[in-house]
Design a protein around this motif. Sequence first.
Motif, PDB file in Angstrom:
ATOM      1  N   HIS A  78      20.863  44.932  56.102  1.00 51.23           N
ATOM      2  CA  HIS A  78      20.355  46.005  55.255  1.00 51.23           C
ATOM      3  C   HIS A  78      21.413  46.321  54.187  1.00 51.23           C
ATOM      4  O   HIS A  78      22.563  46.620  54.517  1.00 51.23           O
ATOM      5  N   ILE A  79      21.016  46.241  52.934  1.00 49.23           N
ATOM      6  CA  ILE A  79      21.939  46.508  51.824  1.00 49.23           C
ATOM      7  C   ILE A  79      21.618  47.886  51.250  1.00 49.23           C
ATOM      8  O   ILE A  79      20.478  48.163  50.865  1.00 49.23           O
ATOM      9  N   ILE A  80      22.647  48.750  51.206  1.00 46.62           N
ATOM     10  CA  ILE A  80      22.503  50.059  50.577  1.00 46.62           C
ATOM     11  C   ILE A  80      22.907  49.922  49.118  1.00 46.62           C
ATOM     12  O   ILE A  80      24.052  49.566  48.820  1.00 46.62           O
ATOM     13  N   SER A  81      21.999  50.181  48.214  1.00 40.89           N
ATOM     14  CA  SER A  81      22.248  49.961  46.792  1.00 40.89           C
ATOM     15  C   SER A  81      23.512  50.670  46.309  1.00 40.89           C
ATOM     16  O   SER A  81      23.791  51.812  46.690  1.00 40.89           O
ATOM     17  N   CYS A  82      24.271  49.996  45.457  1.00 41.19           N
ATOM     18  CA  CYS A  82      25.473  50.617  44.897  1.00 41.19           C
ATOM     19  C   CYS A  82      25.108  51.810  44.011  1.00 41.19           C
ATOM     20  O   CYS A  82      25.940  52.681  43.768  1.00 41.19           O
ATOM     21  N   ARG A  83      23.857  51.869  43.576  1.00 40.85           N
ATOM     22  CA  ARG A  83      23.424  52.990  42.731  1.00 40.85           C
ATOM     23  C   ARG A  83      23.078  54.224  43.557  1.00 40.85           C
ATOM     24  O   ARG A  83      22.821  55.288  42.997  1.00 40.85           O
ATOM     25  N   ALA A  84      23.079  54.061  44.882  1.00 38.07           N
ATOM     26  CA  ALA A  84      22.810  55.199  45.759  1.00 38.07           C
ATOM     27  C   ALA A  84      24.098  55.829  46.261  1.00 38.07           C
ATOM     28  O   ALA A  84      24.070  56.862  46.923  1.00 38.07           O
ATOM     29  N   SER A  85      25.214  55.218  45.938  1.00 37.78           N
ATOM     30  CA  SER A  85      26.500  55.659  46.470  1.00 37.78           C
ATOM     31  C   SER A  85      27.156  56.702  45.576  1.00 37.78           C
ATOM     32  O   SER A  85      27.241  56.523  44.358  1.00 37.78           O
ATOM     33  N   THR A  86      27.627  57.781  46.176  1.00 35.51           N
ATOM     34  CA  THR A  86      28.373  58.796  45.436  1.00 35.51           C
ATOM     35  C   THR A  86      29.658  58.210  44.868  1.00 35.51           C
ATOM     36  O   THR A  86      30.055  58.511  43.741  1.00 35.51           O
ATOM     37  N   ILE A  87      30.291  57.344  45.640  1.00 35.25           N
ATOM     38  CA  ILE A  87      31.533  56.724  45.183  1.00 35.25           C
ATOM     39  C   ILE A  87      31.296  55.942  43.905  1.00 35.25           C
ATOM     40  O   ILE A  87      32.053  56.044  42.936  1.00 35.25           O
ATOM     41  N   GLY A  88      30.228  55.134  43.894  1.00 33.71           N
ATOM     42  CA  GLY A  88      29.920  54.333  42.725  1.00 33.71           C
ATOM     43  C   GLY A  88      29.592  55.158  41.494  1.00 33.71           C
ATOM     44  O   GLY A  88      29.833  54.734  40.366  1.00 33.71           O
ATOM     45  N   LYS A  89      29.055  56.342  41.699  1.00 33.85           N
ATOM     46  CA  LYS A  89      28.685  57.194  40.571  1.00 33.85           C
ATOM     47  C   LYS A  89      29.884  57.948  39.996  1.00 33.85           C
ATOM     48  O   LYS A  89      29.930  58.257  38.807  1.00 33.85           O
ATOM     49  N   LEU A  90      30.848  58.289  40.841  1.00 29.50           N
ATOM     50  CA  LEU A  90      31.946  59.158  40.418  1.00 29.50           C
ATOM     51  C   LEU A  90      33.273  58.439  40.205  1.00 29.50           C
ATOM     52  O   LEU A  90      34.152  58.964  39.518  1.00 29.50           O
ATOM     53  N   LEU A  91      33.434  57.264  40.807  1.00 29.71           N
ATOM     54  CA  LEU A  91      34.687  56.540  40.679  1.00 29.71           C
ATOM     55  C   LEU A  91      34.442  55.140  40.129  1.00 29.71           C
ATOM     56  O   LEU A  91      33.489  54.476  40.526  1.00 29.71           O
ATOM     57  N   MET A  92      35.297  54.684  39.215  1.00 27.47           N
ATOM     58  CA  MET A  92      35.229  53.298  38.771  1.00 27.47           C
ATOM     59  C   MET A  92      35.691  52.399  39.916  1.00 27.47           C
ATOM     60  O   MET A  92      36.463  52.818  40.779  1.00 27.47           O
ATOM     61  N   SER A  93      35.226  51.174  39.919  1.00 29.57           N
ATOM     62  CA  SER A  93      35.436  50.300  41.071  1.00 29.57           C
ATOM     63  C   SER A  93      36.899  49.939  41.304  1.00 29.57           C
ATOM     64  O   SER A  93      37.245  49.444  42.372  1.00 29.57           O
ATOM     65  N   TRP A  94      37.770  50.162  40.336  1.00 31.99           N
ATOM     66  CA  TRP A  94      39.189  49.860  40.516  1.00 31.99           C
ATOM     67  C   TRP A  94      40.038  51.133  40.613  1.00 31.99           C
ATOM     68  O   TRP A  94      41.264  51.062  40.623  1.00 31.99           O
ATOM     69  N   THR A  95      39.408  52.313  40.682  1.00 38.81           N
ATOM     70  CA  THR A  95      40.162  53.568  40.740  1.00 38.81           C
ATOM     71  C   THR A  95      41.067  53.615  41.967  1.00 38.81           C
ATOM     72  O   THR A  95      42.253  53.942  41.884  1.00 38.81           O
ATOM     73  N   ILE A  96      40.506  53.307  43.129  1.00 32.66           N
ATOM     74  CA  ILE A  96      41.303  53.181  44.352  1.00 32.66           C
ATOM     75  C   ILE A  96      41.705  51.712  44.455  1.00 32.66           C
ATOM     76  O   ILE A  96      40.841  50.840  44.406  1.00 32.66           O
ATOM     77  N   PRO A  97      43.003  51.405  44.573  1.00 36.17           N
ATOM     78  CA  PRO A  97      43.433  50.002  44.595  1.00 36.17           C
ATOM     79  C   PRO A  97      42.678  49.180  45.635  1.00 36.17           C
ATOM     80  O   PRO A  97      42.562  49.579  46.794  1.00 36.17           O
ATOM     81  N   LEU A  98      42.159  48.035  45.226  1.00 38.74           N
ATOM     82  CA  LEU A  98      41.421  47.158  46.130  1.00 38.74           C
ATOM     83  C   LEU A  98      42.353  46.588  47.190  1.00 38.74           C
ATOM     84  O   LEU A  98      41.962  46.358  48.321  1.00 38.74           O
ATOM     85  N   SER A  99      43.579  46.336  46.794  1.00 39.25           N
ATOM     86  CA  SER A  99      44.619  45.834  47.687  1.00 39.25           C
ATOM     87  C   SER A  99      45.951  46.115  47.006  1.00 39.25           C
ATOM     88  O   SER A  99      46.000  46.604  45.882  1.00 39.25           O
ATOM     89  N   LYS A 100      47.033  45.808  47.678  1.00 37.91           N
ATOM     90  CA  LYS A 100      48.349  46.134  47.136  1.00 37.91           C
ATOM     91  C   LYS A 100      48.665  45.366  45.860  1.00 37.91           C
ATOM     92  O   LYS A 100      49.529  45.787  45.090  1.00 37.91           O
ATOM     93  N   ASP A 101      47.995  44.240  45.608  1.00 40.42           N
ATOM     94  CA  ASP A 101      48.268  43.479  44.388  1.00 40.42           C
ATOM     95  C   ASP A 101      47.107  43.530  43.395  1.00 40.42           C
ATOM     96  O   ASP A 101      47.026  42.731  42.481  1.00 40.42           O
ATOM     97  N   PHE A 102      46.188  44.493  43.578  1.00 36.36           N
ATOM     98  CA  PHE A 102      45.037  44.607  42.682  1.00 36.36           C
ATOM     99  C   PHE A 102      44.856  46.085  42.351  1.00 36.36           C
ATOM    100  O   PHE A 102      43.979  46.757  42.873  1.00 36.36           O
ATOM    101  N   ALA A 103      45.727  46.571  41.475  1.00 35.89           N
ATOM    102  CA  ALA A 103      45.742  48.017  41.266  1.00 35.89           C
ATOM    103  C   ALA A 103      45.533  48.441  39.823  1.00 35.89           C
ATOM    104  O   ALA A 103      45.297  49.613  39.549  1.00 35.89           O
ATOM    105  N   GLY A 104      45.609  47.525  38.879  1.00 35.20           N
ATOM    106  CA  GLY A 104      45.586  47.918  37.477  1.00 35.20           C
ATOM    107  C   GLY A 104      44.190  48.026  36.884  1.00 35.20           C
ATOM    108  O   GLY A 104      43.216  47.474  37.396  1.00 35.20           O
ATOM    109  N   PHE A 105      44.107  48.713  35.760  1.00 32.38           N
ATOM    110  CA  PHE A 105      42.844  48.900  35.046  1.00 32.38           C
ATOM    111  C   PHE A 105      42.299  47.564  34.542  1.00 32.38           C
ATOM    112  O   PHE A 105      41.093  47.337  34.515  1.00 32.38           O
TER     113      PHE A 105
END
Length: 381
Positions: free
Chosen positions: A185-212
């Motif tokens: 079951h896939i929950i649409s990314c358009r239904a997520s509060t996180i997706g609406k309020l934060l850009m996908s790179w706002t919280i670092p994906l990993s320690k080496d993937f942090a920049g804009f």
Amino acid sequence: MFSFRTTDIFKQEDLVLHKGKVMVICNQSAWNPLEKSYTFQGFMQRGNLSCVMVPPEDGLVEHPISNIVPFNTISNSGLSLVFSEDDFISSDAIVLELQDAGCRYFYAPNLIMSLFSFLIAKDANIPVYIIDRPNPSGRQVEGTSLRAGYRSDIGIEGIPHKYGMTIGELATYLHGRLGARFPLHIISCRASTIGKLLMSWTIPLSKDFAGFFTHAFYCGQYLWKGTNISCGEGTLRQYEMFGAPFLEYLDLEDTPIAADSGVYTRWTSFTPDSGLYKGDRCYGYQLMLTPQSQYNSLAHALRLIRCLKDASPSFRILEKEPQQENSLMEMLLGDKELIDFVLGKSSWNETKEHIKVEEQKWIKKTKKSLLYEDEPLFRIK
């Protein structure tokens, strides 16, 4: 069984999400800015959280809440992520929320493939709910599919370097490719509060993937890890610049093969505080996106590697480790045609045409797995 859902995970009416024991697989990006809490805390409040599984080295591992939450770090074997039967013995459902990078070198695709393969091998019928996220790398496809001869822990066979899909779409594709029978079951990314309020790179994906801008360069500049050139590790601009102590007199300004209309290249120097050449002065170039231009990071990186091979006698592609069948560069490229190009055995025109055909194949192959029809995959023509 498959479903695509357009309401938040906590608005789902499935009995298993309310009464069953729920395992949550997530990284540090699964934080809700409105609730000021992580997804797994919602199931804690319901009283039906079985455990939280976190990828190795993710920031959540050191969070103070790990003292009261049943945290498990997913086993790490080399670069592969390993599940065991004990991880699932007390769970009735799996909720997965990971911010992916859109590149096959990143751990998220391997994690999903490992999870699906495990469930299939155990003939498990545990429903999997994936909270989808926008792909920070967008819908652009880059590169060629990983060939069987270069299969390793880096990437999934048949997946291109940059696949353009969301993590939910990639899971949908893999679920079908594997012939999996467990419910997805896939929950649409358009239904997520996180997706609406934060850009996908706002919280670092990993320690080496942090920049804009990391997402724009990651797929191509990661390839330097297969060489003796620094990709900017240990600086504030990792993957946005490259260099080495022996490139002090390198001049790419008048080298056509190194040019790309999608970026400006500026000579620079830097001193890494960790990683390759820690504490040593490096010389190289910074990459900067040009406004309103398209950029294929994989294609540009291939040309830059070829250029340095021809221009610097000190440049080298790292040898394979004793226990490995292929070198790191071969595993990353995963395609003989690309390997031949960086080794100087073929022309750019031949390689460019090969990449074009492979990108077109992937776009056609995955069309039925796309969940957001108004956002088709594309390639740079």
